[in-house]
Scaffold this motif. Structure first.
Motif, PDB file in Angstrom:
ATOM      1  N   SER A 190       0.807  -1.218   0.000  1.00  0.00           N
ATOM      2  CA  SER A 190       0.000   0.000   0.000  1.00  0.00           C
ATOM      3  C   SER A 190       0.842   1.271   0.000  1.00  0.00           C
ATOM      4  N   ILE A 307      -2.127  -3.736   6.888  1.00  0.00           N
ATOM      5  CA  ILE A 307      -2.575  -2.539   6.178  1.00  0.00           C
ATOM      6  C   ILE A 307      -1.522  -2.058   5.176  1.00  0.00           C
ATOM      7  N   ASN A 309      -0.387  -4.241   3.258  1.00  0.00           N
ATOM      8  CA  ASN A 309      -0.654  -5.258   2.236  1.00  0.00           C
ATOM      9  C   ASN A 309       0.595  -6.058   1.892  1.00  0.00           C
ATOM     10  N   CYS A 342       1.118   4.742   8.744  1.00  0.00           N
ATOM     11  CA  CYS A 342      -0.214   5.195   9.151  1.00  0.00           C
ATOM     12  C   CYS A 342      -0.774   4.367  10.309  1.00  0.00           C
ATOM     13  N   GLU A 371       4.408   9.600   2.498  1.00  0.00           N
ATOM     14  CA  GLU A 371       3.246   9.282   1.667  1.00  0.00           C
ATOM     15  C   GLU A 371       3.534   9.580   0.205  1.00  0.00           C
ATOM     16  N   LEU A 376      -2.077   3.088  -2.634  1.00  0.00           N
ATOM     17  CA  LEU A 376      -3.249   2.663  -1.880  1.00  0.00           C
ATOM     18  C   LEU A 376      -3.288   3.332  -0.513  1.00  0.00           C
ATOM     19  N   ALA A 377      -2.123   3.456   0.122  1.00  0.00           N
ATOM     20  CA  ALA A 377      -2.073   4.085   1.449  1.00  0.00           C
ATOM     21  C   ALA A 377      -2.506   5.544   1.374  1.00  0.00           C
ATOM     22  N   ARG A 379      -4.597   6.814  -0.661  1.00  0.00           N
ATOM     23  CA  ARG A 379      -6.039   6.878  -0.915  1.00  0.00           C
ATOM     24  C   ARG A 379      -6.867   6.436   0.281  1.00  0.00           C
ATOM     25  N   LYS A 380      -6.339   5.487   1.056  1.00  0.00           N
ATOM     26  CA  LYS A 380      -7.164   4.859   2.089  1.00  0.00           C
ATOM     27  C   LYS A 380      -6.868   5.320   3.510  1.00  0.00           C
ATOM     28  N   PHE A 381      -5.624   5.730   3.773  1.00  0.00           N
ATOM     29  CA  PHE A 381      -5.222   5.988   5.153  1.00  0.00           C
ATOM     30  C   PHE A 381      -4.725   7.418   5.333  1.00  0.00           C
ATOM     31  N   GLU A 382      -4.976   7.948   6.494  1.00  0.00           N
ATOM     32  CA  GLU A 382      -4.441   9.256   6.839  1.00  0.00           C
ATOM     33  C   GLU A 382      -3.012   9.094   7.332  1.00  0.00           C
TER      34      GLU A 382
END
Length: 474
Positions: A190, A307, A309, A342, A371, A376-377, A379-382
């Motif tokens: 991710s 998370i 991945n 994250c 970041e 993916l990170a 897009r999905k995680f703060e």
């Protein structure tokens, strides 16, 4: 040439940002090409492919960009500060471009693919943007720039491996060389941009790999490093669909090892989910396959690994470490570690530190999380870990690794080790240096009968925090 002092890198990655100088024959009335590479070993190998393609177009490389007709920066998108260094470097090249308007400045590699529009539209100093799978198109793109147009090709390929191109060896010592065995990556970690900048995974045919390795050995090279984003997932099947011919990474390793016992083999990078006991037993079987495995852990926490991945757990990783220690007891293990990913808690950070204690890594690439847009990170995680916390956690990781690296080096003191002499020490022309099987650098007094490319036995007498020091065994 840029000398980058990176406190959170091992000696291998400290090479990034080097100008690459060609060892190939001079070309009559040649145009001059200057290439600067950043990031991983794959980028350095790609620059050798670029030099080979342009050699056929009448270019020879130079180590002085002031005399270049074309300047290429082969870029990395793994970390934000790598991108900033490239932008700073482009500004420096801009001074030369204002002096010589015909100078071509191009951005190659991962940043080229990811920031293509930005480079051409906002960075006025760039004439050309070329992705990792489009290097065959360089002659046409250079011609396009010569006609006064901007040039771009960042298309990704499902087939391109450059298997038929014999790389020009850049910045070479004539002793060690890289061989790319595959391109791209199917692992969607991710935090990582590689699947988006280098495309899907594809393996190069073993016949071309073996031919390249044999050619290098015939030319006097004594060590090759097999490169891939995930070498353990190397898999090639014969072109005949009815054929059962299949070569996996363990079998490829064996084939390269059988070229000669005097050809030393390394490889990078392994993935914890894919490294098999078959690979480990192959390493054990052949003395010329180095006992040195780079096995990125990234985090010691199973939740963080999930998370990320990474598709393995803390327990799985420990199982692979135990297998390495059992099958190859004297194997050196290095790793990658990300601090402050994250949602990482303090307890999960401690799990990473405890993993480092468990493994006892010989060295590590250590980073605080950065970041990367498009992942993916992102897009999905703060990205919610404060920078001061990231820095503190990274510092704790670095300090622990410094202690462990020193302990691992100290364990070699008093031993006699076989090394491949690579050349003179950077600090003194009275000392030679080379690496042992575990990839540790050894420095020792030069002797009249010892030359680069030769294997010698060295008695280790002491060590610094990063280097073993010794003398030739009598």
């Amino acid at each position: 040439m840029i000398d980058l002092q990176l406190t959170d890198k091992t000696h291998d990655e400290a090479r990034q940002g080097e100008a690459l100088i060609m060892e190939a024959p001079k070309v009559l009335n040649a145009r001059k090409l200057y290439i600067e590479s950043y990031g991983c070993q794959m980028n350095f190998a790609d620059s050798e492919i670029v030099a080979s393609i342009l050699l056929d177009q009448g270019f020879e490389t130079t180590g002085d960009y002031h005399e270049a007709d074309a300047i290429f920066i082969n870029t990395c998108s793994i970390r934000e500060n790598a991108e900033q260094r490239v932008r700073n470097r482009l500004s420096q090249f801009g001074i030369e471009k204002r002096r010589n308007p015909k100078l071509i400045v191009g951005v190659l590699g991962c940043m080229a693919e990811r920031l293509k529009s930005k480079f051409l539209e906002e960075e006025k100093l760039v004439d050309m943007v070329v992705g990792p799978d489009a290097y065959r198109d360089l002659p046409q793109l250079i011609e396009q720039v010569g006609e006064g147009q901007k040039a771009i090709n960042v298309l990704l390929s499902r087939e391109e491996t450059y298997a038929d191109i014999s790389p020009v060896r850049l910045n070479g010592n004539g002793i060690t060389a890289f061989i790319s065995i595959m391109r791209g990556c199917d692992n969607m970690c991710s935090f990582c941009v590689v699947p988006f900048t280098r495309g899907r995974e594809r393996s190069r045919d073993p016949y071309s790999i073996l031919a390249e390795a044999q050619d290098l050995f015939d030319r006097g090279y004594k060590e090759v490093t097999l490169l891939g984003q995930n070498v353990d997932s190397y898999k090639w099947k014969g072109a005949d669909e009815a054929s059962e011919t299949m070569v996996n990474f363990a079998q490829l390793l064996e084939k390269v090892a059988l070229i000669s016992p005097d050809l030393r083999i390394r490889f990078s990078t392994s993935h914890p989910k894919d490294i098999t006991d078959e690979v480990l037993y192959t390493i054990k079987r052949y003395d010329n396959i180095c006992n040195n495995i780079h096995l990125p852990v990234q985090s010691g926490s199973s939740r963080i690994l999930d998370i990320m991945n990474r598709t393995y757990t803390r327990e799985w990783y420990i199982n692979r470490i135990d297998a390495i220690r059992s099958i190859i007891p004297d194997c050196a293990i290095s790793t990658d570690v990300i601090a402050g990913f994250c949602t990482e808690t303090e307890e999960e950070h401690q799990e990473t530190l405890s993993m480092m204690d468990y493994v006892g890594y010989d060295f590590a690439f250590c980073f605080s999380y950065s970041e990367r847009p498009g992942t993916l990170a992102a897009r999905k995680f703060e990205d919610d870990i404060p920078e001061d916390v990231k820095k503190r956690r990274l510092q704790e990781i670095l300090l622990k690794q410094q202690v462990t690296s020193l302990q691992r080096l100290q364990a070699s003191v008093g031993k006699t080790v076989r090394i491949l002499v690579e050349g003179f020490s950077k600090k003194s022309d009275k000392d030679l240096c080379g690496r042992n099987d575990q990839n540790a650098m050894i420095v020792f007094p030069a002797a009249e009968n010892v030359v680069p490319g030769q294997y010698v036995n060295v008695v280790i007498e002491r060590c610094t925090s990063a280097t073993l020091l010794g003398r030739i065994a009598s």
